[in-house]
Design an enzyme around this catalytic site. Structure first.
Site, PDB file in Angstrom:
ATOM      1  N   TYR A   1       3.164  -2.386  -1.303  1.00 55.00           N
ATOM      2  CA  TYR A   1       2.022  -1.824  -0.568  1.00 55.00           C
ATOM      3  C   TYR A   1       2.100  -2.282   0.872  1.00 55.00           C
ATOM      4  O   TYR A   1       2.306  -3.477   1.139  1.00 55.00           O
ATOM      5  CB  TYR A   1       0.682  -2.272  -1.174  1.00 55.00           C
ATOM      6  CG  TYR A   1      -0.020  -1.104  -1.823  1.00 55.00           C
ATOM      7  CD1 TYR A   1      -0.327   0.024  -1.073  1.00 55.00           C
ATOM      8  CD2 TYR A   1      -0.342  -1.103  -3.184  1.00 55.00           C
ATOM      9  CE1 TYR A   1      -0.927   1.119  -1.660  1.00 55.00           C
ATOM     10  CE2 TYR A   1      -0.943  -0.012  -3.772  1.00 55.00           C
ATOM     11  CZ  TYR A   1      -1.233   1.107  -3.001  1.00 55.00           C
ATOM     12  OH  TYR A   1      -1.821   2.196  -3.574  1.00 55.00           O
TER      13      TYR A   1
ATOM     14  N   GLU B   1      -0.131  -0.737   3.632  1.00 48.11           N
ATOM     15  CA  GLU B   1      -1.099   0.008   4.454  1.00 48.11           C
ATOM     16  C   GLU B   1      -1.166  -0.619   5.834  1.00 48.11           C
ATOM     17  O   GLU B   1      -1.225  -1.847   5.979  1.00 48.11           O
ATOM     18  CB  GLU B   1      -2.481  -0.015   3.797  1.00 48.11           C
ATOM     19  CG  GLU B   1      -2.552   0.947   2.637  1.00 48.11           C
ATOM     20  CD  GLU B   1      -3.898   0.957   1.944  1.00 48.11           C
ATOM     21  OE1 GLU B   1      -4.911   0.632   2.589  1.00 48.11           O
ATOM     22  OE2 GLU B   1      -3.915   1.280   0.745  1.00 48.11           O
TER      23      GLU B   1
END
Ligand code: DSN
Length: 412
Positions: free
Chosen positions: A50, A52
């Site tokens: 991940y 972001e």
């Protein structure tokens, strides 16, 4: 455990799809075969992460290597297309256009794009798409006689309408897009110029089509068509739009980027900078021109009379068929295409009067002008008896034999 052992059903379908790709003649103008190194990056452990945010400003820890990958992808994309700002996170061409529009327009602002049934894309203002629903759409068309863009007419229309954004770059337009002329039009009416180069990105990268970078405010493109990369997209922009575009992609419309795809995009940009890619891009165009000439010899009418790029739009009404019937007859013969509307079509979009073909995929398989003669012959024969299944079955084996001479992945 391998996929074969864990999930034999899915494994076998993937194998069958590979076989289908090997055995059939892929003339879909927007398809290609991603090379092994791109498949390798796409199928890597990067899918586990991940990230972001953007390099150096992530919402998760552990992004030391992901940051380096994304920065390399950004730098390469920027260099390849000649624009200072690159966002390599968009998942698809449609989401890239959504994000670019949001950076340049407010809801209700006027967007001018080419009509979908004349070669534009759904996201260029179709009423069934977000673009047609969020913005005031004033579409332009191609000239009825030449079936090509009439830049004077577009200039006149743009001066009257004063759009906020003009979008150029198409999915079924076989001719050069003069980005310089669009720049003049955009300047004359105070619009932003968005060049959606998805179809011709590989030609631009390889120097076989004029570049959009010197003229565009924003460029969007997918990476899997003539550019021969992984399935995905990017946005490139002038510095002044950079912040809004980055905010529009994340957190505006997407969450975590697909880091495995970002890596594959970086590899794709590297490939596209190599001298061999120039040859590839030039060969795509040579093949398309050769195929167009051969199709004409077989009596097909081509929209606009021919091609300058990688695609050809064939009016199959000239043979008493429609797009749907022709697409099926071709598929049954192992020739993969898509039905398409032609300018000023009287058929519904699901039927269409045209077949769109392109040469990026066959060029990747090593075909040259000489092979285009046989490709045109196969195409023509498949449409001789559109309802004859036995005839198509025989032709399909002939196509398979021919394709056997042009391997995709060697021993993969
Ligand atoms: N679906 C693409 C094409 O085939 O042209 C456009 O997004």
């Amino acid at each position: 455990m391998s996929l074969k052992e864990k999930d034999p059903k899915i494994f076998s379908l993937v194998e069958k799809e590979l076989e289908r790709q090997i055995d059939t003649l892929d003339l879909i103008a927007s398809e290609n075969y991603a090379p092994k190194e791109i498949l390798e990056a796409s199928a890597s452990v990067l899918t586990n992460k991940y990230s972001e945010g953007y390099p150096g400003k992530r919402y998760y820890a552990g992004n030391e290597f992901i940051d380096q990958i994304e920065l390399i992808a950004i730098e390469r994309a920027s260099k390849l297309f000649g624009m200072p700002c690159a966002n390599v996170q968009p998942h698809s061409g449609s989401s890239a256009n959504f994000e670019a529009y949001r950076a340049l327009m407010k809801e209700g602002d006027t967007l001018m794009g080419l009509k979908l049934d004349q070669g534009g894309h759904l996201t260029h203002g179709s009423p069934v798409n977000f673009s047609g629903q969020l913005y005031n759409i004033v579409s332009y068309g191609v000239d009825k006689e030449t079936e090509q863009l009439d830049y004077d007419a577009i200039m006149e229309q743009a001066k009257e309408v004063k759009p906020k954004v003009i979008v150029c770059g198409y999915t079924a337009y076989p001719r050069t897009v003069y980005f310089d002329k669009f720049r003049e039009i955009a300047d004359a009416c105070g619009a932003y110029l968005l060049c959606d180069i998805a179809h011709i990105a590989g030609l631009i990268a390889g120097g076989a089509h004029m570049p959009a970078g010197p003229y565009a405010d924003v460029i969007t493109t997918t990476t899997h068509k003539s550019l021969r990369g992984p399935r995905g997209a990017i946005i490139l922009a002038k510095e002044e739009h950079c912040k809004l575009i980055n905010k529009g992609v994340f957190p505006g419309s997407q969450g975590g980027p697909l880091d495995h795809i970002t890596a594959a995009k970086a590899v794709c940009f590297h490939n596209a900078m190599q001298p061999e890619f120039k040859e590839y891009a030039a060969q795509i165009v040579k093949n398309a021109k050769a195929l167009a000439e051969e199709l004409k010899k077989h009596g097909f009418r081509l929209v606009s009379g021919g091609t300058d790029n990688h695609l050809i739009l064939i009016d199959v009404k000239s043979k008493g068929l429609n797009g749907k019937i022709a697409q099926n007859a071709l598929e049954n013969s192992g020739i993969i295409t898509n039905k398409n509307t032609i300018p000023y079509d009287t058929e519904k979009p699901f039927v269409g009067s045209g077949i769109r073909v392109g040469t990026p995929a066959v060029t990747t398989r090593g075909m040259k002008e000489e092979e285009m003669k046989y490709v045109a012959e196969l195409f023509s024969r498949a449409l001789e008896k559109p309802e004859d299944e036995e005839f198509h079955k025989k032709l399909k084996s002939e196509v398979k034999e021919f394709m056997g001479r042009f391997p995709i992945y060697g021993d993969l």
